[in-house]
Design a protein around this motif. Structure first.
Motif, PDB file in Angstrom:
ATOM      1  N   GLY A 170       5.467   5.322   5.844  1.00  0.00           N
ATOM      2  CA  GLY A 170       5.185   4.071   6.525  1.00  0.00           C
ATOM      3  C   GLY A 170       5.627   4.089   7.974  1.00  0.00           C
ATOM      4  N   ALA A 191       0.253   3.231   4.839  1.00  0.00           N
ATOM      5  CA  ALA A 191       1.415   3.536   3.992  1.00  0.00           C
ATOM      6  C   ALA A 191       2.454   2.422   4.053  1.00  0.00           C
ATOM      7  CB  ALA A 191       2.035   4.872   4.389  1.00  0.00           C
ATOM      8  N   VAL A 192       2.727   1.871   5.251  1.00  0.00           N
ATOM      9  CA  VAL A 192       3.707   0.784   5.345  1.00  0.00           C
ATOM     10  C   VAL A 192       3.155  -0.477   4.685  1.00  0.00           C
ATOM     11  CG1 VAL A 192       3.200  -0.314   7.581  1.00  0.00           C
ATOM     12  CG2 VAL A 192       5.532  -0.136   6.812  1.00  0.00           C
ATOM     13  N   ALA A 243      -2.116  -3.857   5.628  1.00  0.00           N
ATOM     14  CA  ALA A 243      -1.602  -3.253   6.864  1.00  0.00           C
ATOM     15  C   ALA A 243      -2.150  -3.933   8.122  1.00  0.00           C
ATOM     16  CB  ALA A 243      -1.877  -1.752   6.881  1.00  0.00           C
TER      17      ALA A 243
END
Length: 192
Positions: free
Chosen positions: A48, A64-65, A73
């Motif tokens: 992330g 990813a975060v 996101a």
């Protein structure tokens, strides 16, 4: 000044401006390519990544975060960093300030965030203040979810410790005491 000199100066100036304009155009194109490259690096990073202004406004967030924080996101962009902190006093805002104070040094630690559903997440982070695309300082934050590791460590601790007293159970210290005895050298005793 004669007309000839004026024309020579004008031609020289035109050539100089043309060269300057070509170099400037090349530089702008190069900066655009570098910016697109850095955007791709952030977007496709396996962990992330957040790019955050010192004020706490999220400029970029990769997929990813978004998965780690259980949010969309692109929906993170524009939010203030304290909007997903469990406790603002120990959340992302103090991390941003520490990263800026540390200048270019990497700072690392753990941060407790909260999902929109209210679930607490323990996240390991690395943060560094860097120049942003507009020349302003931004903080690049790398985030890894360690909540599951913490749960596993807690289960292992609970299995090896008494629930009432918190002391180690007999099963948890016996194997290690045998290992200590087995590794202790026995001195040679004279026989007769």
């Amino acid at each position: 000044m004669t007309v000839k000199r004026w024309l020579d100066a004008a031609v020289f100036l035109a050539l100089a401006l043309g060269t300057y304009r070509a170099e400037l155009s090349s530089l702008v194109g190069s900066l655009r390519r570098e910016h697109q490259w850095s955007d791709r690096l952030i977007a496709f990073a396996p962990s992330g990544l957040l790019v955050v202004r010192p004020t706490g406004q999220v400029l970029q967030a990769n997929q990813a975060v978004g998965e780690i924080l259980r949010r969309d996101a692109p929906g993170l962009v524009g939010l203030r960093s304290d909007s997903f902190d469990d406790d603002p006093a120990s959340g992302l805002t103090p991390i941003l300030h520490q990263a800026i104070e540390a200048e270019a040094a990497l700072i690392e630690g753990e941060w407790t965030a909260r999902t929109p559903e209210g679930m607490r997440l323990t996240l390991a982070y690395g943060a560094r203040a860097v120049p942003g695309p507009d020349g302003e300082i931004v903080v690049l934050v790398n985030v890894v979810d360690v909540s599951e590791r913490r749960i596993e460590e807690r289960h292992a601790h609970d299995a090896a410790h008494d629930k009432l007293t918190g002391l180690p159970t007999a099963a948890s210290w016996r194997p290690s005491s045998f290992a200590i005895r087995a590794s202790t050298p026995v001195s040679a005793v004279p026989c007769c």
